[in-house]
Design a protein around this motif. Structure first.
Motif, PDB file in Angstrom:
ATOM      1  N   MET A 136      -8.363   6.649   0.701  1.00  0.00           N
ATOM      2  CA  MET A 136      -8.676   5.131   0.141  1.00  0.00           C
ATOM      3  C   MET A 136      -7.312   4.283   1.130  1.00  0.00           C
ATOM      4  O   MET A 136      -7.835   3.683   1.840  1.00  0.00           O
ATOM      5  CB  MET A 136      -9.340   4.338  -0.626  1.00  0.00           C
ATOM      6  CG  MET A 136     -10.933   5.424  -1.019  1.00  0.00           C
ATOM      7  SD  MET A 136     -11.790   5.179  -0.120  1.00  0.00           S
ATOM      8  CE  MET A 136     -12.631   6.289  -0.902  1.00  0.00           C
ATOM      9  N   TYR A 137      -6.273   5.021   0.513  1.00  0.00           N
ATOM     10  CA  TYR A 137      -4.963   4.057   1.167  1.00  0.00           C
ATOM     11  C   TYR A 137      -5.028   4.618   2.693  1.00  0.00           C
ATOM     12  O   TYR A 137      -4.420   4.019   3.581  1.00  0.00           O
ATOM     13  CB  TYR A 137      -3.603   4.303   0.632  1.00  0.00           C
ATOM     14  CG  TYR A 137      -3.104   3.875  -0.743  1.00  0.00           C
ATOM     15  CD1 TYR A 137      -3.205   2.431  -0.433  1.00  0.00           C
ATOM     16  CD2 TYR A 137      -3.288   4.778  -1.992  1.00  0.00           C
ATOM     17  CE1 TYR A 137      -2.474   1.529  -1.127  1.00  0.00           C
ATOM     18  CE2 TYR A 137      -3.271   3.249  -3.307  1.00  0.00           C
ATOM     19  CZ  TYR A 137      -2.601   2.421  -2.736  1.00  0.00           C
ATOM     20  OH  TYR A 137      -2.261   1.274  -4.249  1.00  0.00           O
ATOM     21  N   TYR A 170      -7.300   2.710   4.898  1.00  0.00           N
ATOM     22  CA  TYR A 170      -6.252   0.670   4.683  1.00  0.00           C
ATOM     23  C   TYR A 170      -5.675   0.651   5.430  1.00  0.00           C
ATOM     24  O   TYR A 170      -5.678  -0.353   5.931  1.00  0.00           O
ATOM     25  CB  TYR A 170      -6.551   1.193   3.413  1.00  0.00           C
ATOM     26  CG  TYR A 170      -5.892  -0.933   2.648  1.00  0.00           C
ATOM     27  CD1 TYR A 170      -6.619  -1.891   2.611  1.00  0.00           C
ATOM     28  CD2 TYR A 170      -4.627  -0.852   2.555  1.00  0.00           C
ATOM     29  CE1 TYR A 170      -6.596  -3.203   2.414  1.00  0.00           C
ATOM     30  CE2 TYR A 170      -4.593  -2.738   2.107  1.00  0.00           C
ATOM     31  CZ  TYR A 170      -5.404  -3.020   2.437  1.00  0.00           C
ATOM     32  OH  TYR A 170      -5.024  -4.717   1.911  1.00  0.00           O
ATOM     33  N   LEU A 189       0.434   4.389  -2.623  1.00  0.00           N
ATOM     34  CA  LEU A 189       0.578   5.377  -2.544  1.00  0.00           C
ATOM     35  C   LEU A 189       1.700   6.227  -2.997  1.00  0.00           C
ATOM     36  O   LEU A 189       1.445   7.004  -3.289  1.00  0.00           O
ATOM     37  CB  LEU A 189       0.618   5.565  -1.246  1.00  0.00           C
ATOM     38  CG  LEU A 189       0.022   7.560  -0.362  1.00  0.00           C
ATOM     39  CD1 LEU A 189      -1.050   7.403  -0.435  1.00  0.00           C
ATOM     40  CD2 LEU A 189       0.759   7.116   1.121  1.00  0.00           C
ATOM     41  N   ILE A 191      -9.399   1.057  -2.488  1.00  0.00           N
ATOM     42  CA  ILE A 191      -7.851   0.839  -3.285  1.00  0.00           C
ATOM     43  C   ILE A 191      -8.015   1.599  -4.809  1.00  0.00           C
ATOM     44  O   ILE A 191      -8.111   2.674  -5.660  1.00  0.00           O
ATOM     45  CB  ILE A 191      -7.186   0.570  -3.341  1.00  0.00           C
ATOM     46  CG1 ILE A 191      -6.881   1.168  -1.271  1.00  0.00           C
ATOM     47  CG2 ILE A 191      -5.948   1.285  -3.919  1.00  0.00           C
ATOM     48  CD1 ILE A 191      -5.859  -0.363  -0.500  1.00  0.00           C
ATOM     49  N   SER A 250       1.295  -1.148   0.237  1.00  0.00           N
ATOM     50  CA  SER A 250       0.060  -0.152  -0.245  1.00  0.00           C
ATOM     51  C   SER A 250       1.059   1.011   0.135  1.00  0.00           C
ATOM     52  O   SER A 250       0.309   1.794  -0.569  1.00  0.00           O
ATOM     53  CB  SER A 250      -1.194  -0.127   1.337  1.00  0.00           C
ATOM     54  OG  SER A 250      -2.122  -1.607   0.934  1.00  0.00           O
ATOM     55  N   ASN A 277      -7.652   8.430  -3.680  1.00  0.00           N
ATOM     56  CA  ASN A 277      -6.672   7.561  -3.548  1.00  0.00           C
ATOM     57  C   ASN A 277      -6.018   7.442  -2.478  1.00  0.00           C
ATOM     58  O   ASN A 277      -5.786   6.693  -1.391  1.00  0.00           O
ATOM     59  CB  ASN A 277      -5.842   7.077  -4.548  1.00  0.00           C
ATOM     60  CG  ASN A 277      -5.497   5.703  -5.023  1.00  0.00           C
ATOM     61  OD1 ASN A 277      -4.202   5.752  -4.211  1.00  0.00           O
ATOM     62  ND2 ASN A 277      -5.814   4.846  -6.167  1.00  0.00           N
TER      63      ASN A 277
END
Length: 176
Positions: A162-163, A166, A35, A137, A31, A159
């Motif tokens: 969302m990362y 997560y 990113l 993601i 992740s 995005n």
């Protein structure tokens, strides 16, 4: 391709009290890579959008790929400098000492026959986790950006959000 090997090596080498957390930390490394990739692409698009002739002539899309060439070289250097894990060394030594001519059982078959319900539970738990990660993601930023015409950079911000949700969830799962 390096994730499974990294997790195995780290979990074989670390103290048992920190295995879950370290496994989760390694899991979020993908992740973090995603990113960073989002940041590189967003930055490249921002820098290259000012000069459309340069973008058309050379292709700014090549910049992230050129930067990506560094990572395999770094991975090879790290891989070559790591010693074998203590668990692997111990297992290899014990196999050399074994004098029986009997072939050891296949570990996959042993695991499936001895721990069938645990394997099924693991599969059942990992499917929603992986699907949820994909939805957070990949699908959500694409869908939300398509709802209303917006600059491409807003998709990158979605995005990023969302990362950001997560990765802490993955770390929290390692504390269980």
């Amino acid at each position: 391709g390096e994730l499974v090997g990294a997790i195995t090596y780290a979990l074989e080498s670390c103290p048992s009290r920190s295995r879950y957390f370290l496994g989760a930390l390694i899991q979020i490394s993908g992740s973090v890579g995603g990113l960073l990739a989002t940041g590189v692409v967003a930055t490249t698009r921002q820098l290259c959008s000012a000069d459309q002739t340069y973008l058309a002539a050379y292709g700014c899309w090549r910049i992230p790929f050129a930067l990506g060439l560094v990572l395999p070289c770094f991975g090879i250097l790290v891989r070559r400098s790591l010693p074998e894990s203590p668990a692997f060394t111990e297992l290899a030594a014990s196999r050399l000492v074994e004098t029986s001519a009997e072939k050891p059982p296949n570990p996959l078959i042993t695991m499936l026959s001895s721990h069938r319900s645990l394997v099924l539970q693991l599969i059942a738990l990992s499917i929603p986790w992986q699907a949820g990660g994909y939805i957070l993601i990949v699908w959500s930023p694409t869908f939300l950006t398509s709802l209303r015409p917006s600059p491409l950079s807003s998709g990158y911000w979605v995005n990023l959000a969302m990362y950001s949700a997560y990765m802490p969830a993955m770390l929290a799962s390692g504390r269980a």
